[in-house]
Scaffold this motif. Structure first.
Motif, PDB file in Angstrom:
ATOM      1  N   PHE A 137     -11.043   2.489 -28.412  1.00 43.96           N
ATOM      2  CA  PHE A 137      -9.922   1.654 -28.859  1.00 43.96           C
ATOM      3  C   PHE A 137      -9.707   1.789 -30.374  1.00 43.96           C
ATOM      4  O   PHE A 137      -8.720   2.356 -30.823  1.00 43.96           O
ATOM      5  CB  PHE A 137     -10.158   0.193 -28.470  1.00 43.96           C
ATOM      6  CG  PHE A 137      -9.116  -0.738 -29.006  1.00 43.96           C
ATOM      7  CD1 PHE A 137      -7.798  -0.627 -28.625  1.00 43.96           C
ATOM      8  CD2 PHE A 137      -9.458  -1.737 -29.919  1.00 43.96           C
ATOM      9  CE1 PHE A 137      -6.829  -1.475 -29.135  1.00 43.96           C
ATOM     10  CE2 PHE A 137      -8.506  -2.593 -30.426  1.00 43.96           C
ATOM     11  CZ  PHE A 137      -7.190  -2.462 -30.043  1.00 43.96           C
ATOM     12  N   GLY A 138     -10.606   1.239 -31.155  1.00 42.62           N
ATOM     13  CA  GLY A 138     -10.563   1.429 -32.605  1.00 42.62           C
ATOM     14  C   GLY A 138      -9.321   0.917 -33.298  1.00 42.62           C
ATOM     15  O   GLY A 138      -8.912   1.472 -34.323  1.00 42.62           O
ATOM     16  N   GLY A 139      -8.668  -0.114 -32.757  1.00 41.46           N
ATOM     17  CA  GLY A 139      -7.475  -0.642 -33.412  1.00 41.46           C
ATOM     18  C   GLY A 139      -6.348   0.373 -33.435  1.00 41.46           C
ATOM     19  O   GLY A 139      -5.870   0.818 -32.393  1.00 41.46           O
ATOM     20  N   CYS A 183      -4.211 -15.012 -38.212  1.00 45.71           N
ATOM     21  CA  CYS A 183      -4.945 -13.765 -37.989  1.00 45.71           C
ATOM     22  C   CYS A 183      -5.999 -13.562 -39.079  1.00 45.71           C
ATOM     23  O   CYS A 183      -5.790 -13.933 -40.241  1.00 45.71           O
ATOM     24  CB  CYS A 183      -3.960 -12.597 -37.995  1.00 45.71           C
ATOM     25  SG  CYS A 183      -4.725 -10.962 -37.868  1.00 45.71           S
ATOM     26  N   CYS A 184      -7.125 -12.964 -38.717  1.00 40.05           N
ATOM     27  CA  CYS A 184      -8.188 -12.699 -39.696  1.00 40.05           C
ATOM     28  C   CYS A 184      -7.840 -11.530 -40.614  1.00 40.05           C
ATOM     29  O   CYS A 184      -8.462 -11.338 -41.655  1.00 40.05           O
ATOM     30  CB  CYS A 184      -9.504 -12.413 -38.981  1.00 40.05           C
ATOM     31  SG  CYS A 184      -9.539 -10.852 -38.057  1.00 40.05           S
ATOM     32  N   GLY A 185      -6.866 -10.703 -40.216  1.00 39.91           N
ATOM     33  CA  GLY A 185      -6.457  -9.578 -41.039  1.00 39.91           C
ATOM     34  C   GLY A 185      -6.952  -8.231 -40.577  1.00 39.91           C
ATOM     35  O   GLY A 185      -6.647  -7.205 -41.195  1.00 39.91           O
ATOM     36  N   GLN A 186      -7.675  -8.212 -39.481  1.00 37.48           N
ATOM     37  CA  GLN A 186      -8.231  -6.937 -39.019  1.00 37.48           C
ATOM     38  C   GLN A 186      -7.166  -5.875 -38.714  1.00 37.48           C
ATOM     39  O   GLN A 186      -7.358  -4.702 -39.061  1.00 37.48           O
ATOM     40  CB  GLN A 186      -9.112  -7.162 -37.784  1.00 37.48           C
ATOM     41  CG  GLN A 186      -9.838  -5.906 -37.350  1.00 37.48           C
ATOM     42  CD  GLN A 186     -10.716  -6.096 -36.134  1.00 37.48           C
ATOM     43  OE1 GLN A 186     -11.386  -5.175 -35.700  1.00 37.48           O
ATOM     44  NE2 GLN A 186     -10.723  -7.300 -35.562  1.00 37.48           N
ATOM     45  N   MET A 203     -15.125  -8.763 -39.283  1.00 34.81           N
ATOM     46  CA  MET A 203     -14.103  -8.688 -40.318  1.00 34.81           C
ATOM     47  C   MET A 203     -14.352  -9.731 -41.397  1.00 34.81           C
ATOM     48  O   MET A 203     -14.335  -9.441 -42.603  1.00 34.81           O
ATOM     49  CB  MET A 203     -12.718  -8.899 -39.689  1.00 34.81           C
ATOM     50  CG  MET A 203     -11.556  -8.831 -40.669  1.00 34.81           C
ATOM     51  SD  MET A 203     -11.328  -7.158 -41.329  1.00 34.81           S
ATOM     52  CE  MET A 203     -10.324  -7.527 -42.757  1.00 34.81           C
ATOM     53  N   VAL A 204     -14.632 -10.949 -40.979  1.00 30.90           N
ATOM     54  CA  VAL A 204     -14.860 -12.047 -41.920  1.00 30.90           C
ATOM     55  C   VAL A 204     -16.173 -11.855 -42.676  1.00 30.90           C
ATOM     56  O   VAL A 204     -16.242 -12.023 -43.896  1.00 30.90           O
ATOM     57  CB  VAL A 204     -14.855 -13.400 -41.183  1.00 30.90           C
ATOM     58  CG1 VAL A 204     -15.211 -14.536 -42.138  1.00 30.90           C
ATOM     59  CG2 VAL A 204     -13.490 -13.657 -40.538  1.00 30.90           C
ATOM     60  N   LYS A 205     -17.222 -11.500 -41.963  1.00 29.91           N
ATOM     61  CA  LYS A 205     -18.557 -11.391 -42.563  1.00 29.91           C
ATOM     62  C   LYS A 205     -18.700 -10.210 -43.512  1.00 29.91           C
ATOM     63  O   LYS A 205     -19.358 -10.303 -44.555  1.00 29.91           O
ATOM     64  CB  LYS A 205     -19.620 -11.261 -41.460  1.00 29.91           C
ATOM     65  CG  LYS A 205     -19.843 -12.509 -40.641  1.00 29.91           C
ATOM     66  CD  LYS A 205     -20.884 -12.293 -39.573  1.00 29.91           C
ATOM     67  CE  LYS A 205     -22.286 -12.244 -40.133  1.00 29.91           C
ATOM     68  NZ  LYS A 205     -22.764 -13.579 -40.543  1.00 29.91           N
ATOM     69  N   ASN A 244      -7.179  -2.132 -40.400  1.00 22.43           N
ATOM     70  CA  ASN A 244      -7.167  -0.884 -39.637  1.00 22.43           C
ATOM     71  C   ASN A 244      -6.021   0.027 -40.041  1.00 22.43           C
ATOM     72  O   ASN A 244      -6.118   1.251 -39.945  1.00 22.43           O
ATOM     73  CB  ASN A 244      -7.055  -1.192 -38.138  1.00 22.43           C
ATOM     74  CG  ASN A 244      -8.319  -1.791 -37.571  1.00 22.43           C
ATOM     75  OD1 ASN A 244      -9.391  -1.650 -38.146  1.00 22.43           O
ATOM     76  ND2 ASN A 244      -8.206  -2.468 -36.440  1.00 22.43           N
ATOM     77  N   ALA A 245      -4.916  -0.586 -40.497  1.00 21.61           N
ATOM     78  CA  ALA A 245      -3.737   0.187 -40.875  1.00 21.61           C
ATOM     79  C   ALA A 245      -3.751   0.596 -42.349  1.00 21.61           C
ATOM     80  O   ALA A 245      -2.822   1.240 -42.832  1.00 21.61           O
ATOM     81  CB  ALA A 245      -2.470  -0.610 -40.573  1.00 21.61           C
ATOM     82  N   GLY A 246      -4.800   0.195 -43.074  1.00 24.61           N
ATOM     83  CA  GLY A 246      -4.909   0.576 -44.479  1.00 24.61           C
ATOM     84  C   GLY A 246      -4.189  -0.343 -45.444  1.00 24.61           C
ATOM     85  O   GLY A 246      -4.067  -0.022 -46.628  1.00 24.61           O
ATOM     86  N   CYS A 247      -3.711  -1.484 -44.969  1.00 20.36           N
ATOM     87  CA  CYS A 247      -2.986  -2.423 -45.834  1.00 20.36           C
ATOM     88  C   CYS A 247      -3.963  -3.421 -46.462  1.00 20.36           C
ATOM     89  O   CYS A 247      -3.909  -4.635 -46.200  1.00 20.36           O
ATOM     90  CB  CYS A 247      -1.914  -3.157 -45.033  1.00 20.36           C
ATOM     91  SG  CYS A 247      -0.723  -2.059 -44.229  1.00 20.36           S
ATOM     92  N   ALA A 248      -4.866  -2.908 -47.282  1.00 22.83           N
ATOM     93  CA  ALA A 248      -5.961  -3.718 -47.822  1.00 22.83           C
ATOM     94  C   ALA A 248      -5.473  -4.904 -48.646  1.00 22.83           C
ATOM     95  O   ALA A 248      -6.025  -6.005 -48.557  1.00 22.83           O
ATOM     96  CB  ALA A 248      -6.886  -2.840 -48.655  1.00 22.83           C
ATOM     97  N   LYS A 249      -4.453  -4.709 -49.463  1.00 20.81           N
ATOM     98  CA  LYS A 249      -3.979  -5.793 -50.328  1.00 20.81           C
ATOM     99  C   LYS A 249      -3.433  -6.970 -49.521  1.00 20.81           C
ATOM    100  O   LYS A 249      -3.513  -8.120 -49.962  1.00 20.81           O
ATOM    101  CB  LYS A 249      -2.912  -5.263 -51.287  1.00 20.81           C
ATOM    102  CG  LYS A 249      -3.448  -4.281 -52.326  1.00 20.81           C
ATOM    103  CD  LYS A 249      -2.342  -3.829 -53.267  1.00 20.81           C
ATOM    104  CE  LYS A 249      -2.875  -2.860 -54.315  1.00 20.81           C
ATOM    105  NZ  LYS A 249      -1.810  -2.389 -55.226  1.00 20.81           N
ATOM    106  N   ASP A 250      -2.882  -6.677 -48.357  1.00 25.09           N
ATOM    107  CA  ASP A 250      -2.291  -7.734 -47.538  1.00 25.09           C
ATOM    108  C   ASP A 250      -3.348  -8.637 -46.912  1.00 25.09           C
ATOM    109  O   ASP A 250      -3.032  -9.740 -46.452  1.00 25.09           O
ATOM    110  CB  ASP A 250      -1.433  -7.121 -46.423  1.00 25.09           C
ATOM    111  CG  ASP A 250      -0.253  -6.337 -46.973  1.00 25.09           C
ATOM    112  OD1 ASP A 250       0.253  -6.722 -48.035  1.00 25.09           O
ATOM    113  OD2 ASP A 250       0.157  -5.346 -46.346  1.00 25.09           O
TER     114      ASP A 250
END
Length: 248
Positions: A181-183, A41-44, A82-84, A48-54
């Motif tokens: 949608f917005g995750g 997974c790219c981490g998006q 997300m990647v860019k 969206n859930a606020g888990c930035a460190k993960d």
């Protein structure tokens, strides 16, 4: 030209036909395409859930997996964004691998339109189609002209669809409005999300569309859920399936 095919995790599990259509499109151009099986997974969803460190672990995993390719192509504008745009904080400004990755990754329609510059497709699709322009692709990747900007109109998705024989692209009243949608937004703000989705669906119905298409399966998945629940006479199809002639 070596292409690394990045397939978003939810599409791999839920929408394999769109993934296969993406591969078919790239192969039809005689490109050397590789699907690295170690991709994740790219981490998006975590973003969206606020888990930035993960996200950091996934960002480093993505870059180490894909930086070796000339181009990275994916059937998802939001994952490409997300990647860019959202990996930056995890890398130094002069990190060569990340800088190469972020400038080499393309959403599939963007790649076909801007890099390969295709001018014909040997496919037919005799239906009335409404084009949903998803927020990330439309505004972050500039796949189309946002209505709030006073600049000449252009839409890369529409340009590609116009190469398909028999297709009729209907005009919508609000062609770049969010689907809702917005995750995680569709979970935390369910009522608002559904109302926004119904607005998009009604716009397509009012325009006599038979099919809703777009470049982000996450948005289309959201609309498809509402359509199925309400038994609305509309079908949702990812744009790659139309362009590849894979719609049954």
């Amino acid at each position: 030209m070596k292409i690394g095919l990045f397939i978003p995790c939810f599409m791999n599990e839920l929408y394999p036909k769109s993934c296969i259509a993406t591969l078919k499109l790239l192969k039809s151009l005689n490109l050397d395409v590789e699907y690295p099986e170690e991709q994740t997974c790219c981490g998006q969803p975590m973003a969206n859930a606020g888990c930035a460190k993960d996200i950091k672990t996934l960002a480093y995993k993505f870059v180490s997996t894909f930086s070796k390719y000339d181009y990275i192509v994916a059937p998802s504008g939001s994952c490409v964004t997300m990647v860019k745009e959202h990996y930056k904080e995890f890398f130094e400004e002069d990190d060569e691998e990340y800088n190469k990755t972020k400038t080499s990754i393309y959403e599939i329609c963007e790649f076909l339109h801007d890099i390969m510059k295709i001018t014909k497709l040997d496919v037919k699709f005799p239906y009335k189609v409404g084009l949903h322009n998803s927020c990330h692709g439309h505004r972050a990747l500039k796949l189309g002209t946002a209505s709030e900007l006073n600049i000449p109109y252009n839409n890369k998705l529409r340009n590609l669809l116009n190469l398909v024989e028999g297709i009729e692209i209907v005009d919508l009243k609000r062609e770049d409005e969010c689907c809702g949608f917005g995750g995680t937004f569709c979970v935390t703000q369910e009522d608002v999300s559904v109302a926004m989705g119904k607005d998009r669906i009604n716009d397509h119905l009012d325009s006599s569309a038979q099919i809703i298409t777009g470049a982000d399966m996450s948005c289309l998945m959201h609309l498809e859920g509402i359509i199925n629940r309400d038994k609305t006479p509309l079908k949702v199809v990812h744009i790659t399936e139309i362009l590849a002639g894979e719609v049954q």
